[in-house]
Design a protein around this motif. Structure first.
Motif, mmCIF file in Angstrom:
data_model
loop_
_atom_site.group_PDB
_atom_site.id
_atom_site.type_symbol
_atom_site.label_atom_id
_atom_site.label_comp_id
_atom_site.label_asym_id
_atom_site.label_seq_id
_atom_site.Cartn_x
_atom_site.Cartn_y
_atom_site.Cartn_z
ATOM 1 N N ARG A 1 0.637 -1.278 0.023
ATOM 2 C CA ARG A 1 0.040 0.051 0.086
ATOM 3 C C ARG A 1 0.856 1.231 -0.074
ATOM 4 O O ARG A 1 0.338 2.280 -0.178
ATOM 5 C CB ARG A 1 -1.194 0.036 1.314
ATOM 6 N N LEU A 2 2.076 1.183 0.308
ATOM 7 C CA LEU A 2 3.140 2.231 0.289
ATOM 8 C C LEU A 2 3.097 2.804 -1.183
ATOM 9 O O LEU A 2 3.430 2.136 -2.052
ATOM 10 C CB LEU A 2 4.222 2.035 1.047
ATOM 11 N N PRO A 3 3.453 4.157 -1.297
ATOM 12 C CA PRO A 3 3.836 4.637 -2.720
ATOM 13 C C PRO A 3 5.227 3.781 -3.068
ATOM 14 O O PRO A 3 5.782 3.562 -2.402
ATOM 15 C CB PRO A 3 4.068 6.024 -2.552
ATOM 16 N N ASP A 4 5.281 3.610 -4.405
ATOM 17 C CA ASP A 4 6.482 3.164 -5.244
ATOM 18 C C ASP A 4 7.604 3.855 -4.942
ATOM 19 O O ASP A 4 8.887 3.171 -4.763
ATOM 20 C CB ASP A 4 6.201 2.943 -6.628
ATOM 21 N N ASP A 5 7.767 5.136 -4.349
ATOM 22 C CA ASP A 5 8.942 5.716 -4.280
ATOM 23 C C ASP A 5 9.093 5.859 -2.878
ATOM 24 O O ASP A 5 10.342 6.400 -2.435
ATOM 25 C CB ASP A 5 8.816 7.270 -4.860
ATOM 26 N N LYS A 6 8.338 5.306 -1.760
ATOM 27 C CA LYS A 6 8.853 5.627 -0.317
ATOM 28 C C LYS A 6 8.953 4.210 0.184
ATOM 29 O O LYS A 6 9.428 4.154 1.414
ATOM 30 C CB LYS A 6 7.434 6.037 -0.082
ATOM 31 N N TRP A 7 8.366 2.936 -0.380
ATOM 32 C CA TRP A 7 8.208 1.973 0.296
ATOM 33 C C TRP A 7 9.754 1.436 1.020
ATOM 34 O O TRP A 7 9.978 0.852 1.893
ATOM 35 C CB TRP A 7 7.335 0.747 -0.475
ATOM 36 N N GLU A 8 10.700 1.495 -0.010
ATOM 37 C CA GLU A 8 11.982 0.895 0.356
ATOM 38 C C GLU A 8 12.533 1.675 1.558
ATOM 39 O O GLU A 8 13.013 0.799 2.393
ATOM 40 C CB GLU A 8 12.718 0.840 -0.769
ATOM 41 N N GLY A 9 12.675 2.876 1.544
ATOM 42 C CA GLY A 9 13.238 3.640 2.584
ATOM 43 C C GLY A 9 12.330 3.388 3.748
ATOM 44 O O GLY A 9 13.114 3.267 4.835
ATOM 45 N N LEU A 10 11.312 3.533 3.723
ATOM 46 C CA LEU A 10 10.412 3.164 4.845
ATOM 47 C C LEU A 10 10.665 1.517 5.639
ATOM 48 O O LEU A 10 10.970 1.735 6.777
ATOM 49 C CB LEU A 10 8.722 3.413 4.751
ATOM 50 N N LEU A 11 10.733 0.771 4.888
ATOM 51 C CA LEU A 11 11.151 -0.642 5.225
ATOM 52 C C LEU A 11 12.490 -0.641 5.936
ATOM 53 O O LEU A 11 12.646 -1.169 7.217
ATOM 54 C CB LEU A 11 11.029 -1.755 3.967
ATOM 55 N N GLN A 12 13.442 -0.177 5.344
ATOM 56 C CA GLN A 12 14.813 0.016 5.777
ATOM 57 C C GLN A 12 14.871 0.794 7.010
ATOM 58 O O GLN A 12 15.649 0.543 8.032
ATOM 59 C CB GLN A 12 15.694 0.692 4.860
#
Length: 57
Positions: free
Chosen positions: A31-42
């Motif tokens: 559900r996270l935006p494609d440009d934000k998910w990676e940084g938020l997961l990390q």
């Protein structure tokens, strides 16, 4: 071309999380935006991100 790779990477992480039984986190990532998910997961779960093959530069 890069966008398709990022989408495939997101799908791979979602599938890995589901394999690990972490369906709720997989739904959150989806559900996270494609440009934000990676940084938020990390930022939120760095060790989990590493298990999914993501590493900070």
């Amino acid at each position: 071309m890069v966008l398709a790779t990022k989408e495939a990477e997101k799908e791979a992480v979602i599938n890995k999380l589901k394999e690990m039984g972490l369906d709720q986190i997989a739904i959150w990532i989806d559900r996270l935006p494609d440009d934000k998910w990676e940084g938020l997961l990390q930022a939120t779960w760095p060790s989990l991100a590493k298990q999914c093959g993501l590493q900070r530069d």
